[in-house]
Design a protein around this motif. Structure first.
Motif, PDB file in Angstrom:
ATOM      1  N   UNK A  88      10.669 -37.863  -8.084  1.00  0.00           N
ATOM      2  CA  UNK A  88      10.524 -38.982  -7.637  1.00  0.00           C
ATOM      3  C   UNK A  88      10.261 -39.069  -6.161  1.00  0.00           C
ATOM      4  N   UNK A  89       9.043 -39.843  -6.028  1.00  0.00           N
ATOM      5  CA  UNK A  89       8.519 -39.425  -4.655  1.00  0.00           C
ATOM      6  C   UNK A  89       8.667 -41.065  -4.103  1.00  0.00           C
ATOM      7  N   UNK A  90       9.042 -41.057  -2.750  1.00  0.00           N
ATOM      8  CA  UNK A  90       8.808 -42.338  -2.025  1.00  0.00           C
ATOM      9  C   UNK A  90       7.590 -42.397  -1.281  1.00  0.00           C
ATOM     10  N   UNK A  91       6.922 -43.703  -1.189  1.00  0.00           N
ATOM     11  CA  UNK A  91       5.847 -43.834  -0.533  1.00  0.00           C
ATOM     12  C   UNK A  91       5.429 -45.045   0.113  1.00  0.00           C
ATOM     13  N   UNK A  92       4.256 -45.360   0.506  1.00  0.00           N
ATOM     14  CA  UNK A  92       4.032 -46.713   1.182  1.00  0.00           C
ATOM     15  C   UNK A  92       3.004 -47.390   0.611  1.00  0.00           C
ATOM     16  N   UNK A  93       2.783 -48.584   0.853  1.00  0.00           N
ATOM     17  CA  UNK A  93       1.437 -49.360   0.516  1.00  0.00           C
ATOM     18  C   UNK A  93       0.738 -49.282   2.015  1.00  0.00           C
ATOM     19  N   UNK A  94      -0.618 -48.988   1.798  1.00  0.00           N
ATOM     20  CA  UNK A  94      -1.468 -48.704   3.134  1.00  0.00           C
ATOM     21  C   UNK A  94      -1.655 -50.091   3.844  1.00  0.00           C
ATOM     22  N   UNK A  95      -1.513 -50.061   5.267  1.00  0.00           N
ATOM     23  CA  UNK A  95      -1.427 -51.099   6.093  1.00  0.00           C
ATOM     24  C   UNK A  95      -2.443 -50.659   7.371  1.00  0.00           C
ATOM     25  N   UNK A 137      -5.263 -49.658   7.813  1.00  0.00           N
ATOM     26  CA  UNK A 137      -6.190 -48.658   7.604  1.00  0.00           C
ATOM     27  C   UNK A 137      -5.299 -47.333   7.916  1.00  0.00           C
ATOM     28  N   UNK A 138      -4.034 -47.115   7.382  1.00  0.00           N
ATOM     29  CA  UNK A 138      -3.504 -45.824   7.229  1.00  0.00           C
ATOM     30  C   UNK A 138      -4.086 -45.398   6.105  1.00  0.00           C
ATOM     31  N   UNK A 139      -3.727 -43.911   5.951  1.00  0.00           N
ATOM     32  CA  UNK A 139      -4.480 -43.211   4.620  1.00  0.00           C
ATOM     33  C   UNK A 139      -3.854 -43.713   3.763  1.00  0.00           C
ATOM     34  N   UNK A 140      -4.828 -43.951   2.580  1.00  0.00           N
ATOM     35  CA  UNK A 140      -4.568 -44.969   1.281  1.00  0.00           C
ATOM     36  C   UNK A 140      -4.098 -44.070   0.230  1.00  0.00           C
ATOM     37  N   UNK A 141      -3.098 -44.246  -0.167  1.00  0.00           N
ATOM     38  CA  UNK A 141      -2.369 -43.018  -1.246  1.00  0.00           C
ATOM     39  C   UNK A 141      -2.694 -43.683  -2.748  1.00  0.00           C
ATOM     40  N   UNK A 146       8.117 -40.517 -10.684  1.00  0.00           N
ATOM     41  CA  UNK A 146       8.863 -41.590 -10.416  1.00  0.00           C
ATOM     42  C   UNK A 146       8.311 -42.202  -9.013  1.00  0.00           C
ATOM     43  N   UNK A 147       7.840 -43.334  -8.734  1.00  0.00           N
ATOM     44  CA  UNK A 147       7.829 -43.699  -7.763  1.00  0.00           C
ATOM     45  C   UNK A 147       8.901 -44.825  -6.829  1.00  0.00           C
ATOM     46  N   UNK A 148       8.860 -44.741  -5.547  1.00  0.00           N
ATOM     47  CA  UNK A 148       9.777 -45.881  -5.047  1.00  0.00           C
ATOM     48  C   UNK A 148       8.956 -46.047  -3.801  1.00  0.00           C
ATOM     49  N   UNK A 149       9.244 -47.721  -3.482  1.00  0.00           N
ATOM     50  CA  UNK A 149       8.628 -48.355  -2.308  1.00  0.00           C
ATOM     51  C   UNK A 149       9.635 -49.076  -1.381  1.00  0.00           C
ATOM     52  N   UNK A 150       9.509 -49.128  -0.313  1.00  0.00           N
ATOM     53  CA  UNK A 150      10.449 -49.687   0.488  1.00  0.00           C
ATOM     54  C   UNK A 150      10.297 -51.218   0.600  1.00  0.00           C
ATOM     55  N   UNK A 151      11.508 -52.035   0.784  1.00  0.00           N
ATOM     56  CA  UNK A 151      11.540 -53.516   1.427  1.00  0.00           C
ATOM     57  C   UNK A 151      12.366 -53.312   2.667  1.00  0.00           C
ATOM     58  N   UNK A 152      11.930 -54.209   3.651  1.00  0.00           N
ATOM     59  CA  UNK A 152      12.514 -54.441   4.821  1.00  0.00           C
ATOM     60  C   UNK A 152      13.849 -55.386   4.672  1.00  0.00           C
ATOM     61  N   UNK A 155       9.633 -37.722   0.420  1.00  0.00           N
ATOM     62  CA  UNK A 155       9.387 -38.920   1.229  1.00  0.00           C
ATOM     63  C   UNK A 155       8.227 -38.745   1.869  1.00  0.00           C
ATOM     64  N   UNK A 156       7.212 -39.645   1.388  1.00  0.00           N
ATOM     65  CA  UNK A 156       5.739 -39.607   2.298  1.00  0.00           C
ATOM     66  C   UNK A 156       6.040 -40.828   3.374  1.00  0.00           C
ATOM     67  N   UNK A 157       5.852 -40.370   4.387  1.00  0.00           N
ATOM     68  CA  UNK A 157       6.084 -41.274   5.741  1.00  0.00           C
ATOM     69  C   UNK A 157       4.951 -41.868   6.514  1.00  0.00           C
ATOM     70  N   UNK A 158       4.698 -43.151   6.599  1.00  0.00           N
ATOM     71  CA  UNK A 158       3.598 -43.452   7.241  1.00  0.00           C
ATOM     72  C   UNK A 158       3.828 -43.352   8.380  1.00  0.00           C
ATOM     73  N   UNK A 159       2.572 -43.323   9.478  1.00  0.00           N
ATOM     74  CA  UNK A 159       2.783 -43.110  10.858  1.00  0.00           C
ATOM     75  C   UNK A 159       1.511 -43.584  11.498  1.00  0.00           C
ATOM     76  N   UNK A 160       1.541 -43.852  12.833  1.00  0.00           N
ATOM     77  CA  UNK A 160       0.242 -44.104  13.734  1.00  0.00           C
ATOM     78  C   UNK A 160      -0.123 -42.893  14.138  1.00  0.00           C
ATOM     79  N   UNK A 161       0.791 -41.754  14.311  1.00  0.00           N
ATOM     80  CA  UNK A 161       0.456 -40.367  14.881  1.00  0.00           C
ATOM     81  C   UNK A 161       1.461 -39.448  14.547  1.00  0.00           C
TER      82      UNK A 161
END
Length: 199
Positions: free
Chosen positions: A53-60, A62-66, A77-83, A126-132
Motif C-alpha cells: 500500500x503506497x501513499x502518493x500525490x496528484x501532480x501539481x 509540474x511536479x514529477x508526474x506519477x 493499493x493506493x492512497x491519496x490525501x485530502x486536506x 509514502x511518496x512525498x511531493x516537494x519543491x526541492x
C-alpha cells in the motif's frame, strides 16, 4: 540544523519561488520523459517491491508526474490525501479513476470524503511531493507544514518516505528549522538513494 543567515523562513520563501519558476518553465516533453524515467527508478527499487500500500500525490505545478507509476502498479493499493484543517487525511482510492477525485482548496485533485480512510498501520511507503530536497533528506515543501505534521505523528514516523523531485531540484543543503522532518530516501530521474540525515 539551521542554515547560515538570520531568517531561514525568508530563505525558504525566496528559494521556493525561484525553484517553482524554474520547474514550471521546463518543456512539457522533457517533463514527461523525466517523470517516466523517475517512475522507472521507483519501480526498480526494493522500497517499491516490498510495498503493498503506497501513499502518493496528484501532480501539481509540474511536479514529477506519477501517472506511469500508477499504470504499472495497478496490483498495489493506493492512497491519496485530502486536506482537512491543518492535517492530511488519507483515503484508499484508485488514482487513475477521475470520478473519485475533485479539486481541493489548493486546486490539487483529492479524493472525495466518502472514499475509505487509511490508517498508518496499513501503509508501507509514502511518496512525498516537494519543491526541492537535499542530500540529508530535508524537503522544501509549499509552506503549509502538512507533511512535517504527518511525519512527526505517532505511527507515521516509522513508515519509509521517499521525496520525489527532479535531479535539478536535488540540492546539497536546504535551510532547515527544528520542526522539519527528514525523509528516508530521495528519488530523481537519475536514481533512488538513502538520505544521509544528521540527527
Amino acid at each position: 540544523m539551521q542554515s547560515s543567515g538570520s531568517n531561514p523562513q525568508l530563505d525558504k520563501n525566496t528559494l521556493r519561488r525561484q525553484l517553482l519558476t524554474q520547474r514550471q518553465s521546463m518543456p512539457v516533453e522533457q517533463w514527461r520523459l523525466f517523470s517516466q524515467t523517475l517512475c522507472q527508478q521507483l519501480l526498480d527499487s526494493s522500497l517499491w517491491q516490498q510495498a503493498q500500500t503506497v501513499l502518493a500525490y496528484m501532480t501539481f505545478r509540474q511536479e514529477p508526474d506519477l501517472s506511469w507509476l500508477f499504470l504499472q502498479g495497478q496490483d498495489r493499493g493506493w492512497g491519496l490525501s485530502r486536506c482537512v484543517g491543518q492535517h492530511l487525511m488519507w483515503h484508499r482510492c484508485n488514482p487513475l479513476d477521475p470520478q473519485i477525485l475533485k479539486k481541493g482548496k489548493y486546486g490539487i485533485l483529492e479524493p472525495y470524503p466518502d472514499c475509505p480512510e487509511l490508517s498508518a498501520d496499513e501503509v508501507d511507503l509514502i511518496l512525498v511531493p516537494a519543491v526541492a530536497c537535499d542530500r540529508k533528506g530535508y524537503r522544501l515543501g509549499y509552506g503549509g507544514g502538512y507533511y512535517d505534521r504527518l511525519l512527526s505523528s505517532p505511527g507515521w514516523a516509522s513508515i519509509p518516505t521517499v521525496g520525489i523531485v527532479f535531479e535539478r531540484d536535488l540540492l546539497e543543503q536546504l535551510p532547515t528549522e527544528s520542526w522539519d522532518q527528514p525523509l528516508k530516501a530521495i528519488c530523481t530521474e537519475k536514481g533512488l538513494f538513502s538520505a544521509k540525515a544528521v540527527l
